[in-house]
Design a protein around this motif. Structure first.
Motif, short mmCIF file in Angstrom:
data_model
loop_
_atom_site.label_atom_id
_atom_site.label_comp_id
_atom_site.label_asym_id
_atom_site.label_seq_id
_atom_site.Cartn_x
_atom_site.Cartn_y
_atom_site.Cartn_z
N UNK A 13 -29.22 26.07 33.90
CA UNK A 13 -27.78 25.83 33.85
C UNK A 13 -27.45 25.23 32.50
N UNK A 14 -26.46 25.76 31.85
CA UNK A 14 -26.06 25.24 30.54
C UNK A 14 -25.57 23.82 30.67
N UNK A 15 -25.93 22.99 29.70
CA UNK A 15 -25.49 21.60 29.72
C UNK A 15 -23.98 21.49 29.51
N UNK A 16 -23.34 22.56 29.09
CA UNK A 16 -21.89 22.53 28.87
C UNK A 16 -21.13 22.46 30.19
N UNK A 17 -21.80 22.74 31.32
CA UNK A 17 -21.10 22.76 32.60
C UNK A 17 -20.93 21.38 33.21
N UNK A 18 -21.60 20.36 32.67
CA UNK A 18 -21.49 19.01 33.21
C UNK A 18 -21.42 18.03 32.05
N UNK A 19 -20.48 17.10 32.08
CA UNK A 19 -20.44 16.11 31.01
C UNK A 19 -21.70 15.25 31.03
N UNK A 20 -22.26 15.01 29.88
CA UNK A 20 -23.45 14.18 29.75
C UNK A 20 -23.08 12.97 28.93
N UNK A 21 -23.52 11.78 29.37
CA UNK A 21 -23.18 10.58 28.60
C UNK A 21 -23.64 10.72 27.16
N UNK A 22 -22.81 10.27 26.25
CA UNK A 22 -23.17 10.31 24.85
C UNK A 22 -23.15 8.88 24.33
N UNK A 23 -24.18 8.39 23.72
CA UNK A 23 -25.44 9.08 23.53
C UNK A 23 -26.23 9.15 24.83
N UNK A 24 -27.17 10.06 24.87
CA UNK A 24 -28.02 10.23 26.04
C UNK A 24 -28.79 8.93 26.29
N UNK A 25 -28.85 8.45 27.54
CA UNK A 25 -29.55 7.20 27.83
C UNK A 25 -31.01 7.26 27.36
N UNK A 26 -31.45 6.21 26.68
CA UNK A 26 -32.81 6.18 26.12
C UNK A 26 -33.86 6.33 27.20
N UNK A 27 -33.66 5.69 28.35
CA UNK A 27 -34.66 5.76 29.42
C UNK A 27 -34.85 7.19 29.90
N UNK A 28 -33.76 7.92 30.04
CA UNK A 28 -33.84 9.31 30.48
C UNK A 28 -34.48 10.21 29.44
N UNK A 29 -34.15 9.97 28.17
CA UNK A 29 -34.73 10.74 27.09
C UNK A 29 -36.24 10.51 27.02
N UNK A 30 -36.67 9.24 27.06
CA UNK A 30 -38.10 8.91 26.99
C UNK A 30 -38.85 9.51 28.16
N UNK A 31 -38.31 9.40 29.38
CA UNK A 31 -38.96 9.93 30.56
C UNK A 31 -39.12 11.44 30.41
N UNK A 32 -38.07 12.13 29.99
CA UNK A 32 -38.12 13.58 29.83
C UNK A 32 -39.13 13.99 28.76
N UNK A 33 -39.18 13.24 27.67
CA UNK A 33 -40.14 13.53 26.61
C UNK A 33 -41.57 13.37 27.11
N UNK A 34 -41.83 12.31 27.85
CA UNK A 34 -43.16 12.10 28.41
C UNK A 34 -43.51 13.19 29.42
N UNK A 35 -42.53 13.63 30.20
CA UNK A 35 -42.74 14.72 31.15
C UNK A 35 -43.16 15.99 30.41
N UNK A 36 -42.45 16.30 29.34
CA UNK A 36 -42.76 17.50 28.56
C UNK A 36 -44.14 17.41 27.91
N UNK A 37 -44.60 16.20 27.65
CA UNK A 37 -45.93 16.00 27.07
C UNK A 37 -47.02 15.97 28.13
#
Length: 85
Positions: A13-37
């Motif tokens: 699903x494109x991220x354009x369909x839901x508003x995302x907090x700006x800037x992206x929360x650091x905790x969510x970004x870090x968790x996602x990055x670790x998941x991808x790793x």
């Protein structure tokens, strides 16, 4: 964990369909990055689940979104709702 499947999933699903907090929360970004790793020690909690959900939506990670929804459905109750928000 099959990260490649998450990135090319037909349910993307494109991220354009839901508003995302700006800037992206650091905790969510870090968790996602670790998941991808492929980090094996990732844990969802009331403290990070909404941030992780926002980041997963932003990055198009439907498996992580599903994990967040499953976590919320198992742990969210009227007694702890305010604590999770």
């Amino acid at each position: 964990v099959h990260v490649a499947n998450d990135l090319i999933s037909p349910g993307f699903v494109s991220s354009a369909s839901m508003p995302v907090p700006t800037p992206l929360p650091a905790a969510g970004f870090e968790w996602s990055l670790q998941y991808l790793q492929g980090c094996p020690d990732l844990q969802l909690s009331c403290d990070n689940v909404f941030d992780v959900l926002a980041a997963a939506h932003f990055f198009g990670l439907p498996r992580v979104q599903s994990l967040c929804v499953a976590y919320l459905s198992q742990h969210l109750a009227p007694q702890n709702l305010l604590g999770c928000l």
